[in-house]
Design a protein around this motif. Structure first.
Motif, mmCIF file in Angstrom:
data_model
loop_
_atom_site.group_PDB
_atom_site.id
_atom_site.type_symbol
_atom_site.label_atom_id
_atom_site.label_comp_id
_atom_site.label_asym_id
_atom_site.label_seq_id
_atom_site.Cartn_x
_atom_site.Cartn_y
_atom_site.Cartn_z
ATOM 1 N N LEU A 1 54.451 23.969 66.617
ATOM 2 C CA LEU A 1 54.533 23.249 67.886
ATOM 3 C C LEU A 1 55.734 22.310 67.904
ATOM 4 O O LEU A 1 56.423 22.185 68.927
ATOM 5 N N ALA A 2 56.019 21.662 66.787
ATOM 6 C CA ALA A 2 57.179 20.766 66.716
ATOM 7 C C ALA A 2 58.473 21.554 66.927
ATOM 8 O O ALA A 2 59.353 21.124 67.693
ATOM 9 N N ALA A 3 58.602 22.692 66.279
ATOM 10 C CA ALA A 3 59.810 23.514 66.432
ATOM 11 C C ALA A 3 59.963 23.982 67.878
ATOM 12 O O ALA A 3 61.066 23.943 68.435
ATOM 13 N N LEU A 4 58.870 24.395 68.483
ATOM 14 C CA LEU A 4 58.935 24.877 69.865
ATOM 15 C C LEU A 4 59.320 23.759 70.831
ATOM 16 O O LEU A 4 60.035 23.998 71.805
ATOM 17 N N ARG A 5 58.876 22.563 70.554
ATOM 18 C CA ARG A 5 59.198 21.441 71.440
ATOM 19 C C ARG A 5 60.638 20.963 71.250
ATOM 20 O O ARG A 5 61.232 20.403 72.154
ATOM 21 N N GLU A 6 61.194 21.194 70.065
ATOM 22 C CA GLU A 6 62.555 20.748 69.762
ATOM 23 C C GLU A 6 63.617 21.762 70.158
ATOM 24 O O GLU A 6 64.754 21.389 70.421
ATOM 25 N N GLY A 7 63.276 23.050 70.151
ATOM 26 C CA GLY A 7 64.290 24.075 70.371
ATOM 27 C C GLY A 7 63.938 25.009 71.499
ATOM 28 O O GLY A 7 62.813 25.012 71.996
ATOM 29 N N ASN A 8 64.928 25.774 71.908
ATOM 30 C CA ASN A 8 64.713 26.780 72.946
ATOM 31 C C ASN A 8 64.528 28.137 72.280
ATOM 32 O O ASN A 8 65.495 28.729 71.803
ATOM 33 N N PHE A 9 63.302 28.618 72.266
ATOM 34 C CA PHE A 9 63.001 29.904 71.653
ATOM 35 C C PHE A 9 62.720 30.937 72.740
ATOM 36 O O PHE A 9 62.137 30.634 73.771
ATOM 37 N N ASP A 10 63.149 32.159 72.460
ATOM 38 C CA ASP A 10 62.955 33.267 73.388
ATOM 39 C C ASP A 10 61.698 34.066 73.070
ATOM 40 O O ASP A 10 61.199 34.796 73.923
ATOM 41 N N LEU A 11 61.202 33.933 71.841
ATOM 42 C CA LEU A 11 60.029 34.690 71.404
ATOM 43 C C LEU A 11 59.390 33.977 70.223
ATOM 44 O O LEU A 11 60.086 33.434 69.365
ATOM 45 N N VAL A 12 58.046 34.012 70.188
ATOM 46 C CA VAL A 12 57.288 33.518 69.040
ATOM 47 C C VAL A 12 56.490 34.696 68.489
ATOM 48 O O VAL A 12 55.768 35.365 69.227
ATOM 49 N N LEU A 13 56.636 34.933 67.198
ATOM 50 C CA LEU A 13 55.844 35.949 66.498
ATOM 51 C C LEU A 13 54.870 35.217 65.589
ATOM 52 O O LEU A 13 55.291 34.405 64.757
ATOM 53 N N ILE A 14 53.580 35.481 65.761
ATOM 54 C CA ILE A 14 52.564 34.778 64.977
ATOM 55 C C ILE A 14 51.776 35.778 64.142
ATOM 56 O O ILE A 14 51.214 36.739 64.674
ATOM 57 N N ASN A 15 51.729 35.531 62.848
ATOM 58 C CA ASN A 15 50.922 36.357 61.956
ATOM 59 C C ASN A 15 49.445 36.099 62.267
ATOM 60 O O ASN A 15 49.046 34.954 62.499
ATOM 61 N N ARG A 16 48.645 37.140 62.277
ATOM 62 C CA ARG A 16 47.231 36.963 62.597
ATOM 63 C C ARG A 16 46.544 36.035 61.604
ATOM 64 O O ARG A 16 45.734 35.190 61.970
ATOM 65 N N LYS A 17 46.849 36.180 60.344
ATOM 66 C CA LYS A 17 46.314 35.284 59.315
ATOM 67 C C LYS A 17 47.479 34.580 58.648
ATOM 68 O O LYS A 17 48.351 35.220 58.055
ATOM 69 N N LEU A 18 47.527 33.262 58.781
ATOM 70 C CA LEU A 18 48.654 32.503 58.268
ATOM 71 C C LEU A 18 48.682 32.518 56.748
ATOM 72 O O LEU A 18 47.656 32.317 56.090
ATOM 73 N N ASP A 19 49.846 32.764 56.201
ATOM 74 C CA ASP A 19 50.006 32.859 54.760
ATOM 75 C C ASP A 19 49.635 31.550 54.067
ATOM 76 O O ASP A 19 49.066 31.564 52.980
ATOM 77 N N ARG A 20 49.932 30.428 54.698
ATOM 78 C CA ARG A 20 49.725 29.116 54.065
ATOM 79 C C ARG A 20 48.270 28.865 53.696
ATOM 80 O O ARG A 20 47.965 28.411 52.605
ATOM 81 N N ASP A 21 47.354 29.137 54.611
ATOM 82 C CA ASP A 21 45.950 28.805 54.352
ATOM 83 C C ASP A 21 44.972 29.867 54.878
ATOM 84 O O ASP A 21 43.771 29.650 54.886
ATOM 85 N N TYR A 22 45.494 30.982 55.315
ATOM 86 C CA TYR A 22 44.723 32.105 55.838
ATOM 87 C C TYR A 22 43.919 31.739 57.090
ATOM 88 O O TYR A 22 42.942 32.367 57.430
ATOM 89 N N SER A 23 44.359 30.674 57.791
ATOM 90 C CA SER A 23 43.711 30.342 59.062
ATOM 91 C C SER A 23 44.154 31.354 60.118
ATOM 92 O O SER A 23 45.092 32.119 59.916
ATOM 93 N N ASP A 24 43.482 31.345 61.241
ATOM 94 C CA ASP A 24 43.701 32.338 62.283
ATOM 95 C C ASP A 24 44.884 31.952 63.163
ATOM 96 O O ASP A 24 44.872 30.903 63.801
#
Length: 123
Positions: free
Chosen positions: A40-63
């Motif tokens: 969310l911080a990155a999205l608020r700071e920069g102009n992104f054209d696309l967000v790709l989100i892994n279904r299960k986050l590598d960091r903590d396996y959250s959704d």
């Protein structure tokens, strides 16, 4: 003009594969985030054209779908195209119900359909 993509929740090797695939086929740069806060911080700071989100986050396996919910609930961020990275159709369907574009799985990089999904956003 080069497009910007935010990749969320992928491990180093998967991020490298996604980056290689996208930069081979499109004029784009990739940034990486690992969870809700830095995404969310990155999205608020920069102009992104696309967000790709892994279904299960590598960091903590959250959704990853929770990050999608937050993006689509935010008045400033809701119009940024988001795709879920998963090979499972039922999770793609759930993401689309929340406002995501139909994404793709890590096993689908070689499919022409994957490029067709990305072309309207990154082409």
């Amino acid at each position: 003009m080069s497009k910007r993509v935010l990749d969320v929740g992928n491990c180093g090797p998967d991020f490298s594969s996604i980056k290689a695939f996208l930069t081979k086929n499109f004029d784009c740069t990739l940034d990486q985030a690992h969870g809700m806060e830095d995404s969310l911080a990155a999205l608020r700071e920069g102009n992104f054209d696309l967000v790709l989100i892994n279904r299960k986050l590598d960091r903590d396996y959250s959704d990853g779908i929770e990050i999608l919910r937050e993006i689509k609930a935010d008045a400033v961020l809701k119009d940024i195209p988001v795709m879920l990275i998963t090979n499972h159709a039922e999770h793609q369907d759930a993401a689309m119900e929340l406002g995501a574009k139909r994404g793709f799985g890590k096993l689908e990089f070689g499919n022409p359909e994957t490029l067709e999904k990305l072309q309207p956003i990154l082409g």
